[in-house]
Every structure is written in structure tokens, then in C-alpha cells.
Design a protein around this motif. Structure first.
Motif, PDB file in Angstrom:
ATOM      1  N   GLU A 118     -10.808 -31.420  -6.289  1.00  0.00           N
ATOM      2  CA  GLU A 118     -10.290 -30.982  -4.986  1.00  0.00           C
ATOM      3  C   GLU A 118      -8.873 -30.432  -5.122  1.00  0.00           C
ATOM      4  O   GLU A 118      -8.502 -29.460  -4.450  1.00  0.00           O
ATOM      5  CB  GLU A 118     -10.333 -32.140  -3.993  1.00  0.00           C
ATOM      6  N   LEU A 119      -8.086 -31.037  -5.991  1.00  0.00           N
ATOM      7  CA  LEU A 119      -6.733 -30.539  -6.247  1.00  0.00           C
ATOM      8  C   LEU A 119      -6.779 -29.155  -6.891  1.00  0.00           C
ATOM      9  O   LEU A 119      -6.030 -28.253  -6.514  1.00  0.00           O
ATOM     10  CB  LEU A 119      -5.981 -31.518  -7.162  1.00  0.00           C
ATOM     11  N   LEU A 120      -7.664 -28.995  -7.869  1.00  0.00           N
ATOM     12  CA  LEU A 120      -7.804 -27.699  -8.534  1.00  0.00           C
ATOM     13  C   LEU A 120      -8.238 -26.619  -7.552  1.00  0.00           C
ATOM     14  O   LEU A 120      -7.730 -25.490  -7.584  1.00  0.00           O
ATOM     15  CB  LEU A 120      -8.816 -27.796  -9.686  1.00  0.00           C
ATOM     16  N   GLN A 121      -9.165 -26.968  -6.690  1.00  0.00           N
ATOM     17  CA  GLN A 121      -9.660 -26.002  -5.716  1.00  0.00           C
ATOM     18  C   GLN A 121      -8.568 -25.619  -4.720  1.00  0.00           C
ATOM     19  O   GLN A 121      -8.451 -24.457  -4.317  1.00  0.00           O
ATOM     20  CB  GLN A 121     -10.874 -26.572  -4.976  1.00  0.00           C
ATOM     21  N   ALA A 122      -7.761 -26.608  -4.337  1.00  0.00           N
ATOM     22  CA  ALA A 122      -6.655 -26.336  -3.418  1.00  0.00           C
ATOM     23  C   ALA A 122      -5.653 -25.378  -4.064  1.00  0.00           C
ATOM     24  O   ALA A 122      -5.135 -24.455  -3.414  1.00  0.00           O
ATOM     25  CB  ALA A 122      -5.970 -27.632  -3.022  1.00  0.00           C
ATOM     26  N   LEU A 123      -5.378 -25.581  -5.349  1.00  0.00           N
ATOM     27  CA  LEU A 123      -4.462 -24.690  -6.065  1.00  0.00           C
ATOM     28  C   LEU A 123      -5.046 -23.289  -6.192  1.00  0.00           C
ATOM     29  O   LEU A 123      -4.344 -22.288  -6.018  1.00  0.00           O
ATOM     30  CB  LEU A 123      -4.152 -25.264  -7.452  1.00  0.00           C
ATOM     31  N   LYS A 124      -6.316 -23.217  -6.491  1.00  0.00           N
ATOM     32  CA  LYS A 124      -6.974 -21.912  -6.629  1.00  0.00           C
ATOM     33  C   LYS A 124      -6.954 -21.145  -5.311  1.00  0.00           C
ATOM     34  O   LYS A 124      -6.743 -19.920  -5.284  1.00  0.00           O
ATOM     35  CB  LYS A 124      -8.413 -22.093  -7.115  1.00  0.00           C
TER      36      LYS A 124
END
Length: 212
Positions: A58-64
């Protein structure tokens, strides 16, 4: 004979009048329905790796998606979050934000000094937005290799994550280098978590790559 028949007929009519009227029982009523009481709820064991992997993704997706409002939801409400440019975590020098300050400045044009660039030693000065886009998420880590509490790749710089965060869990997202550069262009993004009130929160974001 006819007289006997009349007597029998009269007795039959009399018997029918005395018999109580019995309603026809519905077929559905004939089947007894037993109410099944719900069993006591049994708590489902929570797999820590699954929880941390989900949070990591979820953190990676938020950054993307450049959704820094969503990213801020994962920041530790009391300890905030520290950003380390390289594997070596410097508690006194690395940039640290409380959750409130991160939310305040993530959309602002305020310039911060994040550390010194490897090789040149020049200070790296950019906004939070630029740091997250150009440094933290310099590659698409949503397609990286995942690991929990395990280093998949280390460079020649000191990696002291376990020393600085000995009781914390961390996730690692590793992207292998290319043949063109002799696989020296690998990159890693680590998230360090701490449990607070039953939930895992982000306390550190650590990037790692080959350094000279």
C-alpha cells in the motif's frame, strides 16, 4: 333391510357431528425448524508477514500514485518518520518529520536538505514531493522483489538498519541491476515499522544502492 340402512346412515351423521374439526396441518408446519445458534467467534490468527506485506504494498502504491495524503496515514503518530538517503542511518543527520509536519509540507514548495550525495558530497536539497518522486521512488518498486527482515542486496556502504532499529520489523523491495551496467545499478527501498496500539506504523524510509 331398508330400515337397517336408514339407522346406520343416521348413526354415521351423528358421529360426524360429534367429531371435532381438525385443521389440515400445512406441510411446512410438519417439519420442525431448529434454530441454529451461532458458535462463539474464534479469533483468526493474524500472520505478521501478510500484514506487513500488505502495508508495504500500500505504501508503494501510494508513492507510485503520488498520493502523499495516503502515505501519511502510515506514519507513526508519535514518533514520525525518518528518511535515510543510503543504507547508513544517521539519527542525528537524516531528515525527520512528525506526521503533522509531513502532511503540512508534502504539498508545499519548502526546500529541505536530505543528506550528501555519494561521490560529490554535495548537499541534496529538494522539496518533500521531489524527494519522494526522484529519490525514494526513483524506480517502480511495485514490481520489485519483496523480503521481510532480510537483506537481499547490500552495497559497500555501511548498513546499520538492524543496529538502529534492533526491535523493529522492516520490509525490503529490491530491483536487480541491469547487465548494461554490470548489475551495479541495483536499488533497494526499505520500510521500517513499529507496532503502536495494535497497528504497524512507518518510522523510517531507507534507500540503498551501490556507492563509490
Amino acid at each position: 333391510m331398508r330400515k337397517l340402512f336408514v339407522i346406520l346412515l343416521a348413526l354415521t351423521v351423528l358421529a360426524c357431528k360429534k367429531a371435532p374439526n381438525r385443521p389440515v396441518k400445512d406441510q411446512k408446519d410438519s417439519v420442525s425448524h431448529t434454530k441454529v445458534e451461532p458458535k462463539d467467534s474464534i479469533p483468526i490468527p493474524v500472520n505478521k508477514e501478510e500484514v506487513l506485506r500488505k502495508t508495504n504494498d500500500e505504501l508503494l502504491q501510494a508513492l507510485k500514485n503520488k498520493d502523499y495524503k495516503k502515505f501519511a496515514e502510515f506514519i507513526h503518530p508519535e514518533k514520525g518518520v525518518r528518511f535515510s538517503m543510503y543504507a547508513f542511518v544517521d539519527p542525528g543527520g537524516d531528515k525527520h518529520f512528525s506526521k503533522a509536519d509531513f502532511e503540512k509540507y508534502s504539498s508545499a514548495k519548502t526546500i529541505f536538505t536530505w543528506g550528501a550525495l555519494d561521490g560529490s558530497g554535495d548537499s541534496y536539497k529538494v522539496t518533500i514531493n521531489d524527494y519522494l518522486q526522484k529519490w525514494v521512488f526513483s524506480k517502480d518498486f511495485t514490481v520489485s522483489q519483496f523480503s521481510l527482515n532480510e537483506f537481499q542486496k547490500t552495497g559497500n556502504s555501511l548498513n546499520n538498519v538492524k543496529e538502529i532499529y534492533p526491535k523493529n520489523d522492516f520490509t525490503e523491495n529490491y530491483i536487480k541491476g541491469t547487465e548494461k551496467y554490470g548489475e551495479m545499478d541495483w536499488k533497494t527501498l526499505r520500510f521500517v515499522f513499529e507496532k503502536f496500539q495494535g497497528k504497524y506504523y512507518l518510522v523510517a524510509v531507507v534507500n540503498d544502492q551501490w556507492t563509490v
